[in-house]
Motif scaffolding. Structure first.
Motif, PDB file in Angstrom:
ATOM      1  N   ALA A  70       0.698  -1.466   0.353  1.00  0.00           N
ATOM      2  CA  ALA A  70       0.087  -0.037   0.222  1.00  0.00           C
ATOM      3  C   ALA A  70       0.974   1.389  -0.093  1.00  0.00           C
ATOM      4  O   ALA A  70       0.835   1.895  -0.162  1.00  0.00           O
ATOM      5  CB  ALA A  70      -1.316  -0.273   1.391  1.00  0.00           C
ATOM      6  N   HIS A  71       2.433   0.833   0.414  1.00  0.00           N
ATOM      7  CA  HIS A  71       2.829   2.643   0.467  1.00  0.00           C
ATOM      8  C   HIS A  71       2.552   3.465   1.688  1.00  0.00           C
ATOM      9  O   HIS A  71       2.454   4.597   1.145  1.00  0.00           O
ATOM     10  CB  HIS A  71       3.316   2.659  -0.593  1.00  0.00           C
ATOM     11  CG  HIS A  71       4.088   1.894  -1.492  1.00  0.00           C
ATOM     12  ND1 HIS A  71       5.444   1.190  -1.000  1.00  0.00           N
ATOM     13  CD2 HIS A  71       3.762   1.367  -2.825  1.00  0.00           C
ATOM     14  CE1 HIS A  71       5.510   0.263  -2.348  1.00  0.00           C
ATOM     15  NE2 HIS A  71       4.392   0.333  -3.103  1.00  0.00           N
ATOM     16  N   ALA A  72       1.791   3.255   2.160  1.00  0.00           N
ATOM     17  CA  ALA A  72       0.918   4.306   3.179  1.00  0.00           C
ATOM     18  C   ALA A  72       1.936   5.137   4.601  1.00  0.00           C
ATOM     19  O   ALA A  72       2.782   3.932   4.701  1.00  0.00           O
ATOM     20  CB  ALA A  72       0.282   2.980   3.749  1.00  0.00           C
ATOM     21  N   ARG A  73       1.348   5.792   4.535  1.00  0.00           N
ATOM     22  CA  ARG A  73       2.655   6.651   6.056  1.00  0.00           C
ATOM     23  C   ARG A  73       1.499   6.616   7.050  1.00  0.00           C
ATOM     24  O   ARG A  73       1.901   7.103   8.001  1.00  0.00           O
ATOM     25  CB  ARG A  73       2.261   8.567   5.527  1.00  0.00           C
ATOM     26  CG  ARG A  73       3.456   8.507   4.271  1.00  0.00           C
ATOM     27  CD  ARG A  73       2.925   9.634   3.648  1.00  0.00           C
ATOM     28  NE  ARG A  73       3.818  10.275   2.908  1.00  0.00           N
ATOM     29  CZ  ARG A  73       4.486  11.270   1.866  1.00  0.00           C
ATOM     30  NH1 ARG A  73       3.876  12.143   2.738  1.00  0.00           N
ATOM     31  NH2 ARG A  73       5.060  10.984   0.820  1.00  0.00           N
ATOM     32  N   ASN A  74       0.367   6.191   6.728  1.00  0.00           N
ATOM     33  CA  ASN A  74      -0.629   5.441   8.093  1.00  0.00           C
ATOM     34  C   ASN A  74      -1.169   4.745   8.799  1.00  0.00           C
ATOM     35  O   ASN A  74      -1.434   4.436   7.510  1.00  0.00           O
ATOM     36  CB  ASN A  74      -1.389   7.101   8.965  1.00  0.00           C
ATOM     37  CG  ASN A  74      -1.342   8.362   8.726  1.00  0.00           C
ATOM     38  OD1 ASN A  74      -0.275   8.477  10.029  1.00  0.00           O
ATOM     39  ND2 ASN A  74      -0.635   9.411   7.701  1.00  0.00           N
ATOM     40  N   LEU A  75      -1.427   3.897   9.364  1.00  0.00           N
ATOM     41  CA  LEU A  75      -1.962   2.783  10.081  1.00  0.00           C
ATOM     42  C   LEU A  75      -2.930   2.673  10.822  1.00  0.00           C
ATOM     43  O   LEU A  75      -2.520   3.705  11.717  1.00  0.00           O
ATOM     44  CB  LEU A  75      -1.305   1.276   9.570  1.00  0.00           C
ATOM     45  CG  LEU A  75      -1.967   0.058   9.391  1.00  0.00           C
ATOM     46  CD1 LEU A  75      -3.040   0.062   8.992  1.00  0.00           C
ATOM     47  CD2 LEU A  75      -0.447  -0.798  10.272  1.00  0.00           C
ATOM     48  N   TRP A  76      -4.486   2.424  11.302  1.00  0.00           N
ATOM     49  CA  TRP A  76      -5.344   2.137  12.044  1.00  0.00           C
ATOM     50  C   TRP A  76      -5.112   1.429  12.220  1.00  0.00           C
ATOM     51  O   TRP A  76      -6.215   0.578  11.265  1.00  0.00           O
ATOM     52  CB  TRP A  76      -6.731   3.834  12.094  1.00  0.00           C
ATOM     53  CG  TRP A  76      -5.730   4.957  11.897  1.00  0.00           C
ATOM     54  CD1 TRP A  76      -5.997   5.978  12.789  1.00  0.00           C
ATOM     55  CD2 TRP A  76      -5.345   5.149  10.693  1.00  0.00           C
ATOM     56  NE1 TRP A  76      -5.754   7.140  12.008  1.00  0.00           N
ATOM     57  CE2 TRP A  76      -5.143   7.301  11.013  1.00  0.00           C
ATOM     58  CE3 TRP A  76      -5.417   5.275   9.189  1.00  0.00           C
ATOM     59  CZ2 TRP A  76      -5.092   7.840  10.021  1.00  0.00           C
ATOM     60  CZ3 TRP A  76      -5.006   6.379   8.098  1.00  0.00           C
ATOM     61  CH2 TRP A  76      -4.621   7.471   8.706  1.00  0.00           C
ATOM     62  N   LEU A  77      -4.991   0.759  13.440  1.00  0.00           N
ATOM     63  CA  LEU A  77      -5.645  -0.804  14.246  1.00  0.00           C
ATOM     64  C   LEU A  77      -6.601  -0.806  15.366  1.00  0.00           C
ATOM     65  O   LEU A  77      -5.480  -0.187  16.415  1.00  0.00           O
ATOM     66  CB  LEU A  77      -3.930  -0.996  14.336  1.00  0.00           C
ATOM     67  CG  LEU A  77      -3.194  -2.115  13.549  1.00  0.00           C
ATOM     68  CD1 LEU A  77      -1.817  -2.506  14.086  1.00  0.00           C
ATOM     69  CD2 LEU A  77      -4.170  -2.664  12.126  1.00  0.00           C
ATOM     70  N   THR A  78      -7.810  -0.887  15.541  1.00  0.00           N
ATOM     71  CA  THR A  78      -8.423  -1.059  16.111  1.00  0.00           C
ATOM     72  C   THR A  78      -8.894  -2.027  16.714  1.00  0.00           C
ATOM     73  O   THR A  78      -9.556  -3.255  16.082  1.00  0.00           O
ATOM     74  CB  THR A  78      -9.418  -0.258  15.784  1.00  0.00           C
ATOM     75  OG1 THR A  78      -9.116   1.121  16.098  1.00  0.00           O
ATOM     76  CG2 THR A  78     -10.956   0.212  17.157  1.00  0.00           C
ATOM     77  N   PHE A  79      -8.838  -2.921  18.290  1.00  0.00           N
ATOM     78  CA  PHE A  79      -9.029  -3.966  18.377  1.00  0.00           C
ATOM     79  C   PHE A  79     -10.345  -3.921  19.418  1.00  0.00           C
ATOM     80  O   PHE A  79     -10.233  -2.937  20.428  1.00  0.00           O
ATOM     81  CB  PHE A  79      -7.732  -4.408  19.695  1.00  0.00           C
ATOM     82  CG  PHE A  79      -6.594  -5.121  18.380  1.00  0.00           C
ATOM     83  CD1 PHE A  79      -6.580  -6.309  17.735  1.00  0.00           C
ATOM     84  CD2 PHE A  79      -5.390  -3.753  18.027  1.00  0.00           C
ATOM     85  CE1 PHE A  79      -4.818  -6.460  16.890  1.00  0.00           C
ATOM     86  CE2 PHE A  79      -5.200  -4.792  17.379  1.00  0.00           C
ATOM     87  CZ  PHE A  79      -4.611  -5.167  17.013  1.00  0.00           C
ATOM     88  N   SER A  80     -11.323  -4.835  19.600  1.00  0.00           N
ATOM     89  CA  SER A  80     -12.659  -4.841  20.257  1.00  0.00           C
ATOM     90  C   SER A  80     -12.996  -5.971  20.119  1.00  0.00           C
ATOM     91  O   SER A  80     -12.700  -7.034  19.873  1.00  0.00           O
ATOM     92  CB  SER A  80     -13.622  -4.417  19.482  1.00  0.00           C
ATOM     93  OG  SER A  80     -14.330  -4.515  18.444  1.00  0.00           O
ATOM     94  N   ILE A  81     -13.635  -6.044  22.015  1.00  0.00           N
ATOM     95  CA  ILE A  81     -14.343  -8.088  22.180  1.00  0.00           C
ATOM     96  C   ILE A  81     -15.268  -7.532  22.736  1.00  0.00           C
ATOM     97  O   ILE A  81     -16.306  -7.070  22.927  1.00  0.00           O
ATOM     98  CB  ILE A  81     -13.642  -8.845  22.940  1.00  0.00           C
ATOM     99  CG1 ILE A  81     -12.000  -8.396  22.468  1.00  0.00           C
ATOM    100  CG2 ILE A  81     -14.378  -9.691  23.616  1.00  0.00           C
ATOM    101  CD1 ILE A  81     -10.801  -9.223  23.731  1.00  0.00           C
TER     102      ILE A  81
END
Length: 420
Positions: free
Chosen positions: A317-328
């Motif tokens: 993707a050659h991204a500059r930002n990555l958002w990771l969200t975890f939930s249960i």
């Protein structure tokens, strides 16, 4: 900064910029006017010389802003071709070998934008194109042989620069692979430490149950028998001892229950180790207050999926930002939402990475959904039921319900109550 951690690609960029500035030194001296007057060149030649020289510098600065990235590679190839044409034009209007020095600067960028052998071919062709420039030089007597000789002399300088840039790019890739291995090692080490902690708590819980709990039960039974055999006032003291033993037994049950309740692997530190030090990518991590999974195999799947997501964001993707969200959720299903600001893809054919993620999740009843588009980045939604966590909650409730009947144990029947 230690040399082992120095950004060699950035140093290479500044070295190319320094060479470019040095090539422009004739423009700030009288050499340029003297050269053009000697050759009876019109004044417009100097203007075109300056214009193409400045165009080359602007293109070089733009192309090397993010060296090693393949994002917007088609525009970069067009810019690379324009740099080559600008360098030839500088040589044509200056009637000098300055174009060959600018092609040395082009050789810095080639291995970072195109595959190795295409870069070699590009370098050879651009230097051979100087033959027609050198052929027009009056000092060479319009000799084609001398023009070829001069072109090959400069080709050697370009080849040296090209190989140095290629080695630097390979070193950068190798460093990234080493970073990934180190991140994986740190995450695995965090999991092992967490597993060791849980194993030690379980050992202590079993020892309390098997040793202290059973001995207190035997003591309570003996005190129960003694209370029927002795008479007052000794019976009063036996009764007090029996109550104390019951209180101790209840305290042991509570301690064992608390030790048994914390059987989950805390993944917070392991996840932070995975995303630490990723070059050219800012990972925004959002976790629950305490993100823990009981099943070690499911915990391993989560780590492998996160590692693959980060790798794809950088490499594809050659991204500059990555958002990771975890939930249960309340049903015990883990959800991972990942999206980046990369280039995305219009027609995506899953590779080994995405296929492997789907296979790992499918083993535990999970799924993966991918949403992408041209210049829209990649958006992944992962779901996986945490069956082990659900089973643990049920076990804890059972232990709590049976606290009044016997001490908690691991796979053992409840201890008898001396007062039953």
């Amino acid at each position: 900064m230690p040399w082992s951690q120095f950004n060699h690609l950035r140093l290479l960029r500044y070295a190319g910029l320094f060479t470019y500035v040095c090539v422009g030194m004739p423009l700030v001296t009288t050499w340029a006017d003297h050269r053009l007057n000697l050759l009876h060149r019109p004044n417009m030649a100097l203007l075109w010389w300056v214009a193409y020289y400045l165009l080359f510098g602007v293109l070089y600065w733009l192309l090397t802003r993010n060296l090693g990235s393949r994002r917007y590679w088609m525009l970069k190839l067009i810019g690379l071709a324009a740099m080559t044409m600008a360098s030839i034009a500088v040589g044509w209007y200056s009637h000098s070998g300055l174009s060959a020095m600018l092609m040395v600067v082009v050789a810095v960028v080639l291995p970072l934008l195109v595959p190795f052998w295409i870069g070699v071919a590009w370098m050879v062709v651009q230097n051979l194109s100087l033959v027609m420039v050198f052929f027009t030089f009056p000092e060479y007597g319009h000799s084609l042989t001398l023009a070829f000789v001069q072109s090959f002399i400069y080709l050697g300088s370009s080849a040296l620069t090209f190989v140095a840039a290629w080695v630097a790019s390979q070193q950068a890739e190798e460093r990234e692979r080493q970073r990934q291995l180190n991140s994986e090692l740190r995450a695995t080490r965090a999991l092992l430490a967490e597993s060791s902690r849980i194993a030690e708590r379980m050992r202590i819980a079993r020892d309390l149950h098997d040793l202290v709990g059973h001995h207190l039960t035997a003591l309570s039974l003996n005190l129960e028998v003694a209370s029927h055999l002795v008479t007052s006032p000794a019976a009063e003291h036996v009764g007090m001892a029996r109550k104390t033993a019951k209180h101790l037994l209840a305290d042991v049950r509570e301690v064992v229950s608390e030790l048994r309740q914390d059987e989950e692997l805390d993944l917070t530190q392991a996840l932070r180790s995975l995303i630490e030090g990723v070059p050219s990518l800012h990972v925004h991590l959002k976790l629950p207050p305490r993100f823990a999974i009981e099943d070690p195999q499911r915990a391993q799947v989560v780590l492998r999926c996160v590692q693959e997501i980060v790798t794809n964001a950088v490499r594809h993707a050659h991204a500059r930002n990555l958002w990771l969200t975890f939930s249960i959720d309340d049903g015990g299903v883990l959800g991972i939402d990942a999206h980046d600001d990369g280039r995305g893809a219009r027609d995506l054919r899953p590779g080994n990475g995405l296929t492997g993620m789907r296979e790992r999740l499918a083993e535990f009843g999970g799924s993966l959904e991918l949403i992408t588009g041209k210049s829209r980045g990649f958006h992944l939604r992962l779901n996986m039921p945490l069956e082990a966590a659900t089973s643990r909650s049920g076990a804890v409730r059972s232990l709590a319900a049976g606290a009044g009947e016997g001490a908690s144990g691991v796979g053992d029947a409840p201890m008898p109550d001396a007062g039953a």
